[in-house]
Write a protein that holds these residues in place. Structure first.
Motif, PDB file in Angstrom:
ATOM      1  N   PRO A   6       0.822  -1.212   0.000  1.00  0.00           N
ATOM      2  CA  PRO A   6       0.000   0.000   0.000  1.00  0.00           C
ATOM      3  C   PRO A   6       0.856   1.261   0.000  1.00  0.00           C
ATOM      4  O   PRO A   6       1.938   1.300   0.605  1.00  0.00           O
ATOM      5  CB  PRO A   6      -0.819  -0.130   1.287  1.00  0.00           C
ATOM      6  CG  PRO A   6      -0.046  -1.072   2.150  1.00  0.00           C
ATOM      7  CD  PRO A   6       0.632  -2.021   1.219  1.00  0.00           C
ATOM      8  N   ALA A   7       0.396   2.263  -0.714  1.00  0.00           N
ATOM      9  CA  ALA A   7       1.125   3.532  -0.775  1.00  0.00           C
ATOM     10  C   ALA A   7       1.380   4.057   0.634  1.00  0.00           C
ATOM     11  O   ALA A   7       0.461   4.134   1.453  1.00  0.00           O
ATOM     12  CB  ALA A   7       0.343   4.544  -1.601  1.00  0.00           C
ATOM     13  N   GLY A   8       2.632   4.404   0.909  1.00  0.00           N
ATOM     14  CA  GLY A   8       2.998   4.903   2.231  1.00  0.00           C
ATOM     15  C   GLY A   8       3.318   3.812   3.226  1.00  0.00           C
ATOM     16  O   GLY A   8       3.753   4.103   4.344  1.00  0.00           O
ATOM     17  N   GLY A   9       3.082   2.567   2.854  1.00  0.00           N
ATOM     18  CA  GLY A   9       3.366   1.458   3.753  1.00  0.00           C
ATOM     19  C   GLY A   9       4.847   1.152   3.810  1.00  0.00           C
ATOM     20  O   GLY A   9       5.667   1.740   3.099  1.00  0.00           O
ATOM     21  N   SER A  10       5.200   0.196   4.658  1.00  0.00           N
ATOM     22  CA  SER A  10       6.603  -0.192   4.792  1.00  0.00           C
ATOM     23  C   SER A  10       6.684  -1.632   5.280  1.00  0.00           C
ATOM     24  O   SER A  10       5.680  -2.232   5.680  1.00  0.00           O
ATOM     25  CB  SER A  10       7.337   0.731   5.777  1.00  0.00           C
ATOM     26  OG  SER A  10       6.804   0.570   7.088  1.00  0.00           O
ATOM     27  N   ALA A  11       7.876  -2.171   5.251  1.00  0.00           N
ATOM     28  CA  ALA A  11       8.142  -3.518   5.750  1.00  0.00           C
ATOM     29  C   ALA A  11       9.618  -3.591   6.091  1.00  0.00           C
ATOM     30  O   ALA A  11      10.363  -2.615   5.918  1.00  0.00           O
ATOM     31  CB  ALA A  11       7.761  -4.572   4.708  1.00  0.00           C
TER      32      ALA A  11
ATOM     33  N   ALA B 243      -4.827  -4.859   3.367  1.00  0.00           N
ATOM     34  CA  ALA B 243      -4.376  -4.671   1.987  1.00  0.00           C
ATOM     35  C   ALA B 243      -3.635  -5.914   1.494  1.00  0.00           C
ATOM     36  O   ALA B 243      -2.970  -6.603   2.252  1.00  0.00           O
ATOM     37  CB  ALA B 243      -3.456  -3.459   1.892  1.00  0.00           C
ATOM     38  N   ALA B 244      -3.776  -6.165   0.196  1.00  0.00           N
ATOM     39  CA  ALA B 244      -3.054  -7.269  -0.429  1.00  0.00           C
ATOM     40  C   ALA B 244      -1.663  -6.796  -0.837  1.00  0.00           C
ATOM     41  O   ALA B 244      -1.508  -5.742  -1.449  1.00  0.00           O
ATOM     42  CB  ALA B 244      -3.819  -7.783  -1.640  1.00  0.00           C
ATOM     43  N   TRP B 245      -0.651  -7.563  -0.476  1.00  0.00           N
ATOM     44  CA  TRP B 245       0.735  -7.305  -0.839  1.00  0.00           C
ATOM     45  C   TRP B 245       1.173  -8.322  -1.889  1.00  0.00           C
ATOM     46  O   TRP B 245       0.601  -9.410  -1.992  1.00  0.00           O
ATOM     47  CB  TRP B 245       1.644  -7.439   0.387  1.00  0.00           C
ATOM     48  CG  TRP B 245       1.511  -6.349   1.414  1.00  0.00           C
ATOM     49  CD1 TRP B 245       0.405  -6.049   2.155  1.00  0.00           C
ATOM     50  CD2 TRP B 245       2.538  -5.445   1.816  1.00  0.00           C
ATOM     51  NE1 TRP B 245       0.675  -5.004   3.004  1.00  0.00           N
ATOM     52  CE2 TRP B 245       1.982  -4.604   2.821  1.00  0.00           C
ATOM     53  CE3 TRP B 245       3.862  -5.249   1.451  1.00  0.00           C
ATOM     54  CZ2 TRP B 245       2.714  -3.605   3.448  1.00  0.00           C
ATOM     55  CZ3 TRP B 245       4.601  -4.251   2.071  1.00  0.00           C
ATOM     56  CH2 TRP B 245       4.021  -3.433   3.053  1.00  0.00           C
ATOM     57  N   GLU B 246       2.216  -7.965  -2.616  1.00  0.00           N
ATOM     58  CA  GLU B 246       2.801  -8.891  -3.573  1.00  0.00           C
ATOM     59  C   GLU B 246       4.322  -8.892  -3.417  1.00  0.00           C
ATOM     60  O   GLU B 246       4.916  -7.847  -3.190  1.00  0.00           O
ATOM     61  CB  GLU B 246       2.457  -8.502  -5.019  1.00  0.00           C
ATOM     62  CG  GLU B 246       0.987  -8.584  -5.354  1.00  0.00           C
ATOM     63  CD  GLU B 246       0.696  -8.066  -6.749  1.00  0.00           C
ATOM     64  OE1 GLU B 246       1.671  -7.746  -7.490  1.00  0.00           O
ATOM     65  OE2 GLU B 246      -0.481  -7.963  -7.109  1.00  0.00           O
ATOM     66  N   LEU B 247       4.888 -10.063  -3.529  1.00  0.00           N
ATOM     67  CA  LEU B 247       6.336 -10.216  -3.559  1.00  0.00           C
ATOM     68  C   LEU B 247       6.680 -10.951  -4.848  1.00  0.00           C
ATOM     69  O   LEU B 247       6.072 -11.980  -5.158  1.00  0.00           O
ATOM     70  CB  LEU B 247       6.818 -11.022  -2.349  1.00  0.00           C
ATOM     71  CG  LEU B 247       8.326 -11.073  -2.079  1.00  0.00           C
ATOM     72  CD1 LEU B 247       8.865  -9.684  -1.793  1.00  0.00           C
ATOM     73  CD2 LEU B 247       8.615 -12.004  -0.899  1.00  0.00           C
ATOM     74  N   GLY B 248       7.615 -10.390  -5.620  1.00  0.00           N
ATOM     75  CA  GLY B 248       7.978 -10.985  -6.900  1.00  0.00           C
ATOM     76  C   GLY B 248       9.307 -11.710  -6.827  1.00  0.00           C
ATOM     77  O   GLY B 248       9.887 -11.906  -5.761  1.00  0.00           O
ATOM     78  N   ARG B 249       9.785 -12.116  -7.963  1.00  0.00           N
ATOM     79  CA  ARG B 249      11.008 -12.870  -8.156  1.00  0.00           C
ATOM     80  C   ARG B 249      12.169 -12.394  -7.280  1.00  0.00           C
ATOM     81  O   ARG B 249      12.541 -11.241  -7.296  1.00  0.00           O
ATOM     82  CB  ARG B 249      11.388 -12.661  -9.614  1.00  0.00           C
ATOM     83  CG  ARG B 249      11.863 -13.817 -10.349  1.00  0.00           C
ATOM     84  CD  ARG B 249      12.159 -13.373 -11.760  1.00  0.00           C
ATOM     85  NE  ARG B 249      13.243 -14.153 -12.254  1.00  0.00           N
ATOM     86  CZ  ARG B 249      13.104 -15.364 -12.740  1.00  0.00           C
ATOM     87  NH1 ARG B 249      11.920 -15.886 -12.815  1.00  0.00           N
ATOM     88  NH2 ARG B 249      14.129 -16.055 -13.138  1.00  0.00           N
ATOM     89  N   ILE B 250      12.774 -13.288  -6.509  1.00  0.00           N
ATOM     90  CA  ILE B 250      13.840 -12.963  -5.568  1.00  0.00           C
ATOM     91  C   ILE B 250      15.162 -13.499  -6.126  1.00  0.00           C
ATOM     92  O   ILE B 250      15.263 -14.675  -6.484  1.00  0.00           O
ATOM     93  CB  ILE B 250      13.579 -13.597  -4.185  1.00  0.00           C
ATOM     94  CG1 ILE B 250      12.189 -13.200  -3.666  1.00  0.00           C
ATOM     95  CG2 ILE B 250      14.662 -13.190  -3.196  1.00  0.00           C
ATOM     96  CD1 ILE B 250      11.706 -14.062  -2.514  1.00  0.00           C
ATOM     97  N   GLU B 251      16.190 -12.621  -6.174  1.00  0.00           N
ATOM     98  CA  GLU B 251      17.486 -13.023  -6.716  1.00  0.00           C
ATOM     99  C   GLU B 251      18.616 -12.448  -5.876  1.00  0.00           C
ATOM    100  O   GLU B 251      18.467 -11.389  -5.260  1.00  0.00           O
ATOM    101  CB  GLU B 251      17.653 -12.526  -8.157  1.00  0.00           C
ATOM    102  CG  GLU B 251      16.714 -13.141  -9.159  1.00  0.00           C
ATOM    103  CD  GLU B 251      16.966 -12.615 -10.570  1.00  0.00           C
ATOM    104  OE1 GLU B 251      17.270 -11.412 -10.687  1.00  0.00           O
ATOM    105  OE2 GLU B 251      16.876 -13.385 -11.520  1.00  0.00           O
TER     106      GLU B 251
END
Length: 758
Positions: free
Chosen positions: A96-101, A163-171
């Motif tokens: 989400p806009a403004g979110g963090s992790a 909110a739904a988050w997405e994580l893509g290809r990790i390298e």
């Protein structure tokens, strides 16, 4: 950060080994292809330990909805990045806009052999609500022992609740790589230069999706262009009506749906048209994504609301236009995706790009009509004494004193000498037996099954044949059955008459009847089931519609066949190596749609299998429960599957394994019509990989195999979906060889004269 439940601190209990070869390209940590097996692309464990509200994955994308204390981790087999020269961690993320992790790197101060670890954390900020590529130099993880990297952890998710988050290809990034070492994604390789999906100058609308198949959309996640299409699990439901070419989306909060276009060069197209039905007050947003490099991990997004597009909704269906010119900055030469978000349930009609500035609608071609046979047969009469099978006075036994009952999950009600069945699953059946071993019914060949009923007659009637030993402890049990469609033989709303001659089984070994494949949730009430010597004179009996025969076991003496259903390409080479080293030939049943997707590489996989002498057979086009779909869709599944296998592999087959083992009169009748000599292949040995492969006791697959082989089973069902299943394959084969039986293909074990010689 705590040590997670499934052995994160001890690296799954494995003996850690140091990986320390100098890098030549980026190292793919995970593309989520093996998410269902809880393994990353390095073959190591990953999990959220059920800390998420929701989590699922498709190739190249992990979608999740975190709670305040949620986390997600992926393990390494202890990598020495000092020696390998990897310099950074790279992945895509959408939050989400403004979110963090936070991103946590876990390393072991004592080296790869030590169990203790330390955590080193960096913040992930600047989230915009769109997919972003994030790269963190390993030097940012202060104090990390980079000679013993053991895990990555994403946690501390902030932003919009739910909110739904997405994580893509990790390298892991290798700076020495001339080009990215990314393995091919599910939809093709990430190109080093733009690879555009070319289209000739348009003369007709270009179809994106016609909503012709529920399973293509929500099981295989493809649109009509054979490109990825999904909601990533954000919708409450997605329901396709193939008969009307409509799809209805019922959204959760923050739900979306996308359809990929494959980096489309759309310069000659003016926009997208589709019919939409939405209640008044609905808000809908359309987003296009484009990438000059055709890189799915690096794109720009452009969106417009329904208000900005001038749309209004009033609960009626209307044709709407999405002009590409409204999306300022969109690269029309490299369109990647169209994405929709919506506030209320909406129904879409076929979605297509139209040529130039003239808005045109894609009209699906008329669905072919399935013509039912109209021939009839004369009334016959049998001399043996008729008898009543069931009056449903008891829930435990029928009128003959033998067992009757239903599969678990089938709703049955006994009341007033009647049985009412309500079914929401075409896999389920109700059985009533005429013996507890074998009953010779050959003298009743000219007699009739009479069923008194009310309600729905949309179901299949089966007459079952016992195995040659008439022994329930020997597999298969039953050995086979033949089927008819109840509605064809319903002479009225209360009576069904079926000639016993229309059941093509060995009637010297009859067991009983099954009522199965109920194709509607409307109730059926049975009052009486009996064998009568003849039918009333005014009854019209239809001719028998040929059905493809059903096999649960090999017919060739002393034979054994491995029949393997579709899996993941990453495990295919391992399967072929094992069967090659064990010196056996097997049969692969393939789903047609993925064969047409070059990104899966399945066409090359099966060509190699075929070249090595293995049999390739049919497994439907999109993997639905065949009896659960309309008759015209059964034909579509079969014809599309036949066409896909022919075009991708250059071969044809008359062997068909129904997805989930789901069969009935309609499927078997249409198979016999579409494929002369068709054979339906089930199984008598089930390794139960669907049940055990990804759980805590994968060894139960071996137990299941031994159990069924011990009963005499000789025809296997398994998949190469899971590393654990493939890991047991050699043992499966060796256990089968230990029976003294000869390993062979399905066509060979069924004594097909067209099969290769043994």
């Amino acid at each position: 950060m705590k040590c997670f439940t499934v052995g994160l601190c001890c690296v799954l209990g494995l003996v850690a080994r140091e990986v320390s070869a100098a890098c030549a390209g980026n190292l793919l940590v995970d593309d989520f292809t093996n998410f269902r097996a809880s393994l990353n692309s390095l073959g190591q464990y990953l999990s959220d330990d059920k800390s998420m509200s929701y989590i699922s994955a498709v190739p190249d994308k992990l979608t999740f909805t975190p709670k305040p204390d949620s986390y997600y981790y992926t393990n390494f087999d202890c990598i020495n990045v000092t020696n390998t020269a990897y310099t950074a961690i790279q992945f895509t993320i959408k939050g989400p806009a403004g979110g963090s992790a936070t991103l946590e790197l876990q390393t072991s101060p004592g080296g790869c052999g030590a169990a203790a670890y330390q955590s080193h954390i960096v913040s992930i900020t600047g989230l915009s609500g769109s997919t972003q590529l994030k790269t963190f130099s390993l030097s940012e993880f202060a104090g990390a022992k980079l000679s013993a990297v053991k895990a990555l952890v994403w946690a501390d998710f902030t932003g919009t609740s739910g909110a739904a988050w997405e994580l893509g290809r990790i390298e892991l990034v290798c700076p020495n790589a001339a080009v990215s070492s990314k393995a091919p994604t599910a939809k093709g390789s990430t190109p080093t230069s733009p690879v555009v999906n070319p289209r000739a100058a348009c003369s007709a609308p270009l179809l994106i999706d016609d909503w012709i198949s529920q399973s293509r959309l929500t099981f295989l996640f493809y649109n009509a262009m054979m490109e990825p299409s999904s909601d990533d699990g954000t919708m409450k439901s997605i329901v396709v009506s193939s008969s009307t070419n409509r799809v209805t989306f019922t959204p959760n909060t923050n739900a979306y749906f996308y359809s990929n276009l494959g980096c489309l060069s759309a310069a000659s197209y003016g926009g997208v048209s589709l019919r939409i039905k939405a209640p008044a007050g609905t808000t809908l947003t359309v987003e296009f994504q484009s990438s000059a490099s055709c890189d799915p991990n690096s794109f720009q997004s452009f969106d417009r609301t329904s208000t900005e597009l001038g749309w209004t909704f009033d609960g009626t269906e209307k044709l709407y236009n999405i002009p590409l010119a409204s999306f300022t900055g969109l690269d029309k030469g490299h369109i990647m995706t169209i994405l929709f978000t919506m506030s209320r349930p909406v129904t879409f009609g076929p979605m297509a790009l139209y040529c130039g500035s003239t808005i045109a609608e894609y009209i699906p071609p008329p669905r072919p009509t399935v013509v039912e046979p109209t021939a009839t047969v004369p009334i016959t009469s049998a001399t043996p004494t008729p008898f009543i099978i069931d009056r449903f006075a008891s829930s435990s036994e029928n009128a003959l004193g033998f067992w009757h009952g239903a599969d678990d999950g089938l709703k049955t009600t006994y009341s007033g000498g009647k049985l009412t069945i309500v079914s929401d699953d075409t896999d389920l059946a109700y059985y009533t037996q005429i013996t507890d071993n074998c009953r010779d019914m050959r003298s009743y060949e000219d007699a009739y099954l009479h069923v008194q009923y009310s309600g729905s007659n949309k179901f299949t009637i089966a007459l079952q044949q016992h195995n040659s030993a008439c022994n329930t402890n020997i597999a298969p049990y039953p050995e086979t059955w033949d089927v008819v469609s109840a509605d064809r033989y319903a002479v009225s709303a209360t009576d069904i008459y079926v000639p016993l001659a229309h059941f093509s089984i060995n009637k010297a070994r009859t067991i009983g009847f099954a009522f199965k494949a109920f194709t509607t949730t409307n109730p059926t009430t049975f009052a009486k089931i009996e064998i009568v010597s003849t039918a009333p004179a005014n009854v019209i009996i239809p001719s028998k519609v040929p059905t493809a025969p059903l096999y649960f076991s090999c017919t060739r003496p002393n034979s054994f066949a491995f029949a393997i259903d579709d899996g993941v390409p990453e495990l295919a080479q391992q399967v072929m190596q094992i069967v090659r080293e064990e010196g056996i030939k097997v049969t692969f049943f393939t789903v047609g749609a993925p064969l047409l997707d070059p990104g899966t590489n399945l066409s090359n996989v099966y060509k190699e299998m075929y070249s090595q002498g293995h049999q390739i057979a049919l497994h439907s086009f999109t993997h639905p429960k065949m009896e659960s779909i309309q008759l015209v869709d059964v034909d579509w599944e079969l014809t599309q599957d036949i066409s896909a296998v022919k075009s991708a592999l250059g071969i044809s087959s008359k062997y068909f394994r129904p997805p989930f083992g789901n069969e009935g009169a309609r499927t078997r009748e249409r198979l016999a019509k579409q494929i002369p000599g068709a054979k339906v292949v089930e199984w008598s040995v089930d390794v139960e990989d669907w049940l055990w492969a990804t759980g805590p006791t994968p060894e139960k697959q071996l137990e299941a195999f031994k159990r069924d082989v011990g009963k005499g089973g000789n025809l296997v069902v398994m998949h190469y979906l899971y590393p654990s299943t493939v890991g047991y394959l050699r043992q499966f084969i060796q256990l089968a060889k230990a029976t003294g039986k000869t390993m062979m293909r399905v066509d060979q074990c069924l004594e097909d004269p067209e099969a290769p010689p043994l």
